[in-house]
Design an enzyme around this catalytic site. Structure first.
Site, mmCIF file in Angstrom:
data_model
loop_
_atom_site.group_PDB
_atom_site.id
_atom_site.type_symbol
_atom_site.label_atom_id
_atom_site.label_comp_id
_atom_site.label_asym_id
_atom_site.label_seq_id
_atom_site.Cartn_x
_atom_site.Cartn_y
_atom_site.Cartn_z
ATOM 1 N N ASP A 51 -11.703 8.211 -10.231
ATOM 2 C CA ASP A 51 -11.040 8.392 -8.548
ATOM 3 C C ASP A 51 -12.222 7.947 -7.904
ATOM 4 O O ASP A 51 -12.979 8.363 -7.924
ATOM 5 C CB ASP A 51 -10.155 9.892 -8.873
ATOM 6 C CG ASP A 51 -9.880 10.320 -7.133
ATOM 7 O OD1 ASP A 51 -8.752 9.316 -6.843
ATOM 8 O OD2 ASP A 51 -10.605 11.543 -6.878
ATOM 9 N N ASP B 58 -11.304 9.355 -3.785
ATOM 10 C CA ASP B 58 -11.727 9.892 -2.560
ATOM 11 C C ASP B 58 -11.862 11.487 -3.563
ATOM 12 O O ASP B 58 -11.637 11.740 -4.137
ATOM 13 C CB ASP B 58 -10.300 10.099 -2.286
ATOM 14 C CG ASP B 58 -10.324 9.927 -0.818
ATOM 15 O OD1 ASP B 58 -11.393 8.708 -0.605
ATOM 16 O OD2 ASP B 58 -9.753 8.785 -0.011
ATOM 17 N N ARG C 98 -12.562 10.081 1.726
ATOM 18 C CA ARG C 98 -12.163 8.767 3.124
ATOM 19 C C ARG C 98 -13.425 8.426 3.372
ATOM 20 O O ARG C 98 -13.297 7.938 5.050
ATOM 21 C CB ARG C 98 -11.457 9.480 4.257
ATOM 22 C CG ARG C 98 -9.661 10.094 4.697
ATOM 23 C CD ARG C 98 -9.006 8.489 3.532
ATOM 24 N NE ARG C 98 -9.006 7.405 4.168
ATOM 25 C CZ ARG C 98 -9.805 5.921 3.973
ATOM 26 N NH1 ARG C 98 -9.784 5.840 2.120
ATOM 27 N NH2 ARG C 98 -9.961 5.880 4.522
ATOM 28 N N ARG D 110 3.114 0.700 1.771
ATOM 29 C CA ARG D 110 2.300 0.125 0.644
ATOM 30 C C ARG D 110 3.251 -1.054 -0.073
ATOM 31 O O ARG D 110 4.442 -0.712 -0.117
ATOM 32 C CB ARG D 110 1.142 1.274 0.300
ATOM 33 C CG ARG D 110 0.372 1.528 1.554
ATOM 34 C CD ARG D 110 -0.251 2.624 0.730
ATOM 35 N NE ARG D 110 -1.207 3.559 1.563
ATOM 36 C CZ ARG D 110 -2.040 4.861 0.688
ATOM 37 N NH1 ARG D 110 -1.899 4.721 -0.060
ATOM 38 N NH2 ARG D 110 -2.370 5.464 1.895
ATOM 39 N N THR E 281 -6.465 9.703 -21.855
ATOM 40 C CA THR E 281 -7.962 9.964 -21.680
ATOM 41 C C THR E 281 -8.670 10.875 -21.426
ATOM 42 O O THR E 281 -8.103 12.262 -22.682
ATOM 43 C CB THR E 281 -7.750 10.064 -20.280
ATOM 44 O OG1 THR E 281 -7.252 11.495 -19.993
ATOM 45 C CG2 THR E 281 -6.747 9.410 -19.620
#
Ligand code: M1P
Length: 259
Positions: A14, A16, A23, A135, A238
């Site tokens: 991942d 952030d 950010r 998006r 995972t």
């Protein structure tokens, strides 16, 4: 002595809170570490953000911060933006999903209008612009507006922790857009809510990872139930690692790979 690269191990990160502070740009030390790691295993990124934000963050502040997008993409085996709804293998586009097609124009507008109406009734310490970011594969909704400064972002994040505005917003969305709309509402980052069709969460990216990877280590910070890393963290494909910050990511990696 050179260590041989293992072709059946993938480390999937991942962005952030895991490789960068929320950010923020990646620190040079982490940038170097990931490239060192890539000498021994395959390395991939899966972010909730869109590609332009991942690019901005992962280019960092070091020497080549303005490198072309293709160059950044080639530094990783895979880059999965918007949970893998926009996916790259190196700099080759693997696929792009469209929430606009999924919903159709009428439902898109129904959703956007509800959000704008709901947010227009909220009084918070500060509101700026860009409340809805449309998006490719998801819609990102921000009560304070995505164009807040870093200080205003921190202020809203602290205010939200106290007043649970996003949690209440998610509850209202779940009520207004029930099961038949097929939408999931997830509190991903510090200030916003990600909205996407059910199943288009971070596990979506796993479909692009070939079976020759026998071990997929996933590292994320929002791994608790309701967090946007949870689904992939607990996925049977995972091995999930919870981290609280980039330093912890590096420390777990050195324990596993001795780097
Ligand atoms: O951490 C991933 C999230 O990052 C941003 O969230 P926020 O601006 O709220 O901190 C967004 O890009 C969000 O879509 C993403 O999941």
């Amino acid at each position: 002595m050179a260590v041989e690269k293992s072709n059946d191990i993938l480390c999937l990160f991942d962005v952030d809170g895991t490789l960068t502070h929320p950010r923020q740009k990646i620190e040079p030390q982490m940038e170097k570490y990931l490239q060192k790691l890539r000498n021994v295993v395959h390395v991939a990124l899966v972010g909730g953000s869109d590609l332009s934000k991942i690019y901005e963050q992962m280019c960092g502040n070091s020497g080549n911060a303005n490198k072309p997008l293709e160059e950044l993409l080639e530094e990783y085996d895979y880059v999965f933006a918007e949970n893998g709804l926009v996916s790259y293998k190196g700099s080759t586009l693997l696929g792009k999903q469209s929430i606009a097609n999924f919903l159709g124009e009428e439902k898109c507008q129904e959703f956007i209008n509800f959000c704008l109406d709901y947010m227009s009734k909220l009084i918070i310490p500060r509101k700026r612009g860009n409340f809805i970011e449309f998006r490719n594969g998801m819609i990102n909704v921000t009560i304070c507006g995505r164009s807040v400064t870093q200080a205003e972002r921190e202020e809203f994040a602290a205010y939200d922790q106290q007043h649970h505005l996003r949690k209440q917003f998610v509850e209202a969305l779940e009520k207004r857009f029930p099961e038949e709309y097929g939408l999931a509402f997830v509190i991903g980052g510090q200030i916003s809510i990600d909205v996407f069709p059910k199943g288009w969460d971070k596990t979506y990216c796993l479909r692009w990872i070939p079976d020759n990877f026998k071990t997929i280590h996933f590292f994320g910070d929002k791994t608790a139930v309701g967090g946007n890393d949870h689904s992939i963290y607990v996925h049977p494909k995972t091995i999930g690692h919870h981290v609280n910050c980039p330093d912890e990511t590096m420390s777990i990696l050195s324990d596993i790979f001795g780097l």
